[in-house]
Structure formats: structure tokens, C-alpha cells
Scaffold this active site. Sequence first.
Site, PDB file in Angstrom:
ATOM      1  CD  GLN A 240      -3.010  -0.710   2.102  1.00  0.00           C
ATOM      2  OE1 GLN A 240      -3.199  -1.952   3.083  1.00  0.00           O
ATOM      3  NE2 GLN A 240      -3.906   0.293   2.164  1.00  0.00           N
ATOM      4  NE  ARG A 387     -13.815   0.809   3.277  1.00  0.00           N
ATOM      5  CZ  ARG A 387     -14.812   0.567   1.660  1.00  0.00           C
ATOM      6  NH1 ARG A 387     -14.292  -0.753   1.421  1.00  0.00           N
ATOM      7  NH2 ARG A 387     -15.344   0.707   0.637  1.00  0.00           N
ATOM      8  CB  CYS A 388     -11.079   3.049   9.932  1.00  0.00           C
ATOM      9  SG  CYS A 388      -9.793   2.793  11.089  1.00  0.00           S
ATOM     10  CD  GLU A 763      -9.587   4.743   5.225  1.00  0.00           C
ATOM     11  OE1 GLU A 763      -9.149   6.100   5.945  1.00  0.00           O
ATOM     12  OE2 GLU A 763      -8.449   4.502   5.238  1.00  0.00           O
TER      13      GLU A 763
END
Lengths: 809, 284
Positions: A240, A387-388, A763
Site C-alpha cells: 500500500q 478501512r479507517c 473509510e
Amino acid sequence: MKDEVDSREDRVANLKGMGCSRKRVEDARFTQGKGNYVDDVKLDGMLFGDFVRSPYAHARIKSIDTEAALKVKGVLAVLTAKDLEPLGLHWMPTLAGDKQMVLADGKVLFQGQEVAFVVAEDRYAAADGIEAVEVEYEELEVIVDPFKAMESDVVLREDLVAEDGSLPDGAHGPRKHHNHIFTWEAGDKEPTEEVIANAEVVAEESMYYHRTHPCPLETCGCVASMDKVNGKLTLWGTFQAPHAIRTVVSLISGIEEHNIRVISPDIGGGFGNKVGAYPGYVCSVVASIVTGKPVKWIEDRMDNLMTTAFARDYWMKGRISATKEGKITGLHCHVTADHGGFDACADPTKFPAGFMNICTGSYDIPTAFLEVDGVYTNKAPGGVSYRCSFRVTEAVYFIERMIEVLAIELNMDAAELRRINFIKKEQFPYTAALGWEYDSGDYHTAWDKALKTVDYEGLRAEQAQRVEDFKAGKTRSLMGIGLSFFTEIVGAGPVKNCDILGLGMFDSCEIRIHPTGSAIARLGTISQGQGHATTFAQILASEIGLPADSITIEEGDTDTAPYGLGTYGSRSTPVAGAATAMAGRKIRAKAQMIAAYLLEVHDDDVEFDVDRFVVKGAPERFKTMKEIAFAAYNQAIPGIEPGLEAVSYYDPPNMTYPFGAYICVMDIDVDTGVTDIRRFYALDDCGTRINPMIIEGQVHGGLTEALAVALGQEIAYDDMGNVKTGTLMDFFLPTAWEVPNYETDYTVTPSPHHPIGAKGVGESPHVGGVPCFSNAVQDAFRAFGNRHTNMPHDHWRIWKTANELGLHD
Amino acid sequence: MIPAAFEYYRPKDMAGVLSILEEHGDDARVMAGGHSLIPMMKLRMADVPHLIDLQDVGGMSDIAVTADSIRIGAMVTQHDIIDHDGLASAAPILREAALQIADPQVRYMGTVGGNVANGDPGNDMPGLMQCLDAAFTVVGAEGERDIPARDFYEAAYMTAREDEEVLTAVMIPAPQGGYAYEKQKRKIGDYATAAAAVQIVKDGGSCVSASIAMTNLSDTPIYSEDAGAALVGTSVDDAAIKAAIAAMLGDIDPTEDNRGPVAFKKHVAGVILRRAIERAWSRA
């Protein structure tokens, strides 16, 4: 020329710029099986590596016998810590300032830990080789409970205890116990205690935000190829943050950075799981250096779930105080954070608990204090932001549960309690008690719109009737109304306070306009499904006046892309999106000079209009960006260098603060614990909207992962440290069948400091969704005395709640 | 998730299958759809040095429905069951149950024979077949024999089939009366938290026969003769259903797993059975 006859409206539409639901350019490839993922990388003579993993959660390694494995057909080498030690690579630094074993060095600290790396001609031979490695373990006492860890004599990390038994400071200051990692504080302790002690109403609650896992569809993996002739290492992988990986590889291997090329090909979802560095990367590189051949390592699903970065595992204890009328006066939060065997959290260096200090949420809370204790246990390392943004899901879950508990304490409607405590529109920019400066917001408008759309009053009336019917024996189903209002903090971040391992968290964009009026832009980020190739081209289209369809977006190759810190924490649009706009504006500035020259007027006499520069007051006199591009390369213009290129590195002045209002309506079968989500409404305000269709897709995806976490998805351990949820049979990954219909909505409150006003959205739905689903479950039982029950709300736990409330009697 | 090396066989006839089984004994396993066996091999939980694929054997893919019985070949898939109109009218419980097994992709591959022969307590077909009083035809070197489904299951993955025998067909007496297959699961593709198969015959407002079997609540499917008996002669009122549930709870022996603790499973078993009985009765 066609341009000359097109209306302005047509010219705008032709660009497919910001605000347009442009179809994803990636999908033609992905839907036809033409993606190129790391496991698609196949090189001549490529070998395959895989791990011998520990079956025990805590054990000393007495011996490792590789003799039989080396006799397995196709097995070429078996690496152990002893082989890596001379290179100094048997341990590696973590993103959190700790260090982590690459291969077990004398002991193992979690089930599935990497013990030896078998290198073979193919993955079948590697699997047989793994079976043949004989490891002798001596089992040690296992600690899976962080509270017990803080009291236990058992030392998990002997490497962090000095010979005289004293405890050297950790990366984030003094340690209280040999299994303690750090204490991190934000806010004012004494004033908070005082406010709470003297408050009219105080609500207290303890909650466990269970351990779960991002579980991207594509697991982690890499291919390392060391070219011994030219000394260059090429590393393809599920990264990532490819540039950060390049720097880290250089720092730990000693290979000069220019000799390392890191490539993130297509990535099948990341959700935080692919931010950190894993032993597989190091072992593949070493194996390639040793064998002189490319080496591939790809996790299987169980490896991924059991050993790569988990998320959450926060034990949160809160106290919230208010006046009798419900005005919140203070908030106290203590977290015991279970980090597993090594502290491998992926957070900005100065924030060992991420942005947990956004836990005052969307509310004007004058006084607050947060304290987080990080603890070692015999579980896998990680602690990523699934996802945040960094720990924001934990923070929002905490405050959105505390609000509900306070509403119960006050015997008040939870929607109204939120409304009277929201930060008001005119208070922005708003400095929160725990330090953040919220950039913009209009919470009341969003909340009122949400409540009105779902007919909140009507829902409450229906719910009251249901409770009566239930008590009268007419139904065995209860109705829950889940409310959630969240404020995210994304776009890390300003280099002055955000770095990872010393790498500042700016991001970048480099644009080259081609002579015929098309372009390529490269960024320091990397899409894992977010649709960057679509949306960044839209930003540029609006900024430079060339059609998005004529702009190629490229990411992920460190030899070509400008340096950036990658994609996670919803930072791509806030940071790289800003860099893109700024680079576009540099292009436009030069184009303006060229246009003025071509039109034989002064620079200030031309202005940008959609896809061209026009002479002010004489719109019939213009040069299109396409014409300007050609001239930039092919016409000698006095005082102006040929070419049309720009690069921008953007250090954001602040984070961005997207927000939203979510409402869930759920029916619950009291006898079986089965939930049925009848309605889910999600209003998101992510500032300027670049591509509404992609936003909607992001919201659907984030909500689905929120549903998963709230209703069943967990990494569970037994007392021996065995992972009980290591396959998709037990680890809940929702399918279309389990997912309700989502209604999406929006308001637009642009970020005042972002060049295009965008805030990021990927997110938000997860952050806001988890408490919304959870609150719906808990709300269903409020009328029967429920205050709080822990997630995940799977069938048996809901049944247990009903059972304990006497609803089965 | 890489299996140990194995030999792969694809014989053209049953004699070929049996000779390989004869030669290798319990080192050999037959495979129909492979949806249970292959994952076990990949996890290296099943060691199968000799894998015999039945796809080319033939003669086991037919569904035959007559007035008083149904014969389903072992290689008939769950999808075939769902897709077969004659079967749906003769024994609608089969379609109702098959639709609750896994997902369409699995149902295109997964077979009835594999589902009943594997002995996995999580599989849905074994309990269903016990409810329907089916018999399984197995063939071995000594020839064919039929084993009643209610006698077939001994423990998890342990059945009355000998290692050298192959299950070739399922014989079902034509079901009578109302039916229901009720299943609670956590998600699509999951095994049952609890499932109940019920077949009830009604005559003038009272129950004349009832057959009840439960899935995934013991290490084998559970045919609860007493639960069925509790309904016979009653109007299937609340008291009768309670008696049936009590009898069923005496027969099952669930264990705790990720689906929940024993108390929960017993409670849900009762709820699921009640719903199955009520639905079957309403259709009787």
C-alpha cells in the site's frame, strides 16, 4: 474544429471532470480477468518460498532440523534465524518503533509465527518441504488476555528486559511492566476528573472492540528478483506504500535506494492489511540474493488471517458527564490495547494509538482525557487501520456507544442528545479538547436531513408498538433503530506532526502533457480498488482542460512515480489529490503564458475557460489546451522552456474531517438471534464530490465491511492462543445475500484548506457503519434494560443478550 | 493449502473403481464432486495417496421417480435436485433442503452421494435422508447391499460403508404428507447452527405419522423417533410440539463451537424444530 462549435456545457461534459459519474476505467481490465496481480508475475527460473509456522502461541524453540526437508525433491534451501543473523536480518524494525522477528529467534510469540523459510522450485515442493522440517518446541505459558499480561510474571519479550531486570524505555516512553509497551495520553487529566466528579449526570461503560482482520480478497505476497550482474533488486508486492517499502528495504538491507525498484502491481484490496512490512518480504529478498533467482512468496488465506496485520482489539473504558438537560461536560477514556507479540501497529510515529484522540467525536465536549496502554500478548502482531484512518473506527465506536449509554442514563432520545451536543456550523474551524482542529462541518443540517428522510418519529412510534406487542406475546421480534453520527479525521498528514519511521506524510503528483494534448500523471499513491485511474484523471481534467479519457494515471512503480507515502487512511484524495490539483495548476500557469504569446496579448489578458484560454472580453479569441500543448513542444517561444510538465509535492496544512449521519432499522428474532436489516440510510459529507458513482461504491463497500465487523467478523483465540477463526468458514465475509439495500445521500461542506475542497470518503462508511449496526442491535433491547453488549453481534451473542434479559422465560 | 502428492485415477467403470479400492484399501478414496474431500486434502487433514474420480464411471447420474419410490444416483448434484420438476412434486422437501446447501457454485459440483457418504455431521442430506427413511445402495467386491440411512452413521466421518465399498444410489420411499426443512446458519455457505427435517402425515385433523431428523447437533445426524412419536395421535398443538421438542433435545448432543455454546444450540434446535413442525403441519 469541433471545439469551436461546441457549447460551453458540451465542452465541460467532454472533459468528464470533477462531479461526473465517469465509469471506472479500471473495470474493463478487471472484469475480463486481465488484471495483473503479484501472483500473475512469472519470471524465468522463479522459485517459490513458504513458511514453516509455529503451531504454538508461546514456545521456546529447542531445535530446527532441516535435513529431511532439504532432501525433498525440488527444495533448494531452508532459511532459519541463524542464516539471517549474520546479515542482521533475523529481526526487522516495525512501523511502530518496535522490532519483530523475521524468523523465530529462540522462541515464538504467536500461533502461525514464521519459523523457517523453505525455498523450492515450485509451491508444491515448498509445501512438502515445510512438512519435512522438524522443529522441537518447549511450550511456555500462553497469555491471550492483556489484563492478565500486565500482571503476569511471564515475560513475553525477553529482548526488552535489561540483564539487571530493569525495563528500558520503549519507543514511546517508559514502560510499567515487562509486558507493557507504552502509555499514551491526550487532553487534560485533572480538569477532566474534576468535571466528571462534580457533574450532575455521569454514564460509565466498558466495551471491547474485538480483534478482527481486514481480509482483502487478494492475500499478501511478493516477488523478489536480485540481479547480481547490475546489483539491482526489483520487488513486486502487495504494498500500500511502495516508496516507503523501498526506503525501509534500503535501510535494513544496506542496498542503496537507487538500486531498489519496488512495484505494486494491481492490488486486490488492502484495507490496511498491506501497509506494513512482513517477514515474507525480507525472506524473499534474502532468498533471491542467496539463490540468484527470483523468489515468489504468496500467503494462503489461513496465513493471511492468522498472521498478517489484524485490526482493533481495544478494551475501552469510558466515563461521560453531562448536565441534567443533556449538555455534555466531560469525557474520560482509557484503552487497554492488545498489540500481540510485537508492536507492529501502522500509525504515524508520534501517534502510537493512532488518532484515537478523535474520540470526542462530533460533539462540543469542553474537557476530555484519553489514556492508552499498549500491551504485549501471545497473539499475532498488527493493529492496522482496517478501512479507517488510524484507530478512528475505535474512537467513533467508543463515542457513539457512550452517547447511547448517556441517553439511557438521562432517559433521553439519543437523536436529540446528539443534536444538542453537536459542534455548531459557526464554531468551525473547531479545536477539540483532545487537540484536533476540525476544518469544516455542518452537522445539524446533515442530521436533520437524515432523521427526516427515514421518518425518525414514525420509526420510534413503530418501535414502541412493537415492544407492546412483544410484551403482549403477539410477536417474538424486536425492532432496533441504530443511530450514528461520525466525524472522520483523514488525509495524514501534515509533515510537522505526521511521519512514519521518519518519512514525512506528504504526497506527490508528476504530470507530463504530450504534444498532441493527452497526458500521463504519476502519483505516490497506489490504488487497491479505489479507482484512482478514474478519479485523479477527473481532477486533472477539470484543472488542465484536457479530457479525462486522454489522461493516463500511473502509480506503484518507484522507478517512475514521484515519492509518496501510499494509500491508506483515506489519504489519497486529501493529499495526493491535492498534489494533483496543484501540479495541474502549475501546468495551467505555464499554459497561460504560452496562450498569451500565441494570442499576442499580455499574460494577464487571458483567462482559463474549461478547456482553453480566452482573451478577456473577446471569447472568440482563444487557444485550446490541445493547441497550447502542441505549441509548448513545437514552437519557439521566447523566454519559455519547451515542454509542458509539472510536479507537486503536497504537505497538507491540516487533516480533513469528513462526516456523516447513518441510520439503520433492524428486526431481531429474539429466539434465534437472527438479525434482518430492513433499512440502511447513509448520508456522507466528504466535501467536494469528484465522482458520485465511485463515492456510492465506496459507501456500499465500507458499509458491508462495517456490517461484517458489527455482526460477526472476528479473529478469536482460545486460551491456548489457537486461532479459532482461521478460514472463511468461521471468519465472516458477507456475500450479496447477507447485505441489505443501502440508501445513500449527501451534503457538501468543502474542506476550506484543500485545493479542490475534497475530504476523502473510502473509510467513512466503515467508521460510521460499525456503531450504526451495533447501536441498532443494542437499541432493540433498550426497552428491556440493555445498556451495552459487546460486538460482534452474531446469532448466539444476541441470543445471550435476550436470554440474560429474561426474554426467553 | 497445498495437498500432499497423490495418485489420480479416473476409471471408466465400477469394476475399475473397486479394483483400485481393493488394492489400496483405506489409502484410496473415491471422489464425486470433491467439495468436501479436496479442501480436507489441501488442509492436509485427509491423507489420500490414491484418489479415484468417479466422473467417468457413468450410471450414477439418474433420478428415477415412481409412484412409490425415488432413486437418486450418487453423482446427481444438488443443482440437479433443485432442477428436477418430477422430484420437486414427489418429494418437495429435497428441493427445499438443497436450496439451503452452500451456494449455486457448490451445488453445481456437490453431489448427493458425496454429501451422504462423507459422514460430515454438518452436511444436510444425511439428516434429511434419515427423516425420509432412505436407504443407501453400496457396491463392493461382494456385490450390492442396501443400508438404511438411519443405521448408516456411526460417528463423525465414520459410517457403515466399508472402505472397499462405493455408495452408488439413494433409495427413498415416496414421502407422504407435509414437509419442511428448516435451517439456521450464520451466512450463505455455512453449515447449520441447527437444522430440522420434518415429514408429517395428517388424517382428519390429527397426526398419523411424523418423522423428524436433526442436523449438526451431534457427531452424526439424529433421527429422533421419540420426537416423531410425540406428535402422532395429536392435533399437533402446542403441548404436542413441546413434547416433540423435549424428546428431540433428549436425543441430540451438540458441542460448543464458533456458532455458539451448547445452551444456545439446544435452544435454537427447539425453535427450529418448532418452526419446521408448524410449517410441515400447515402443508400436511
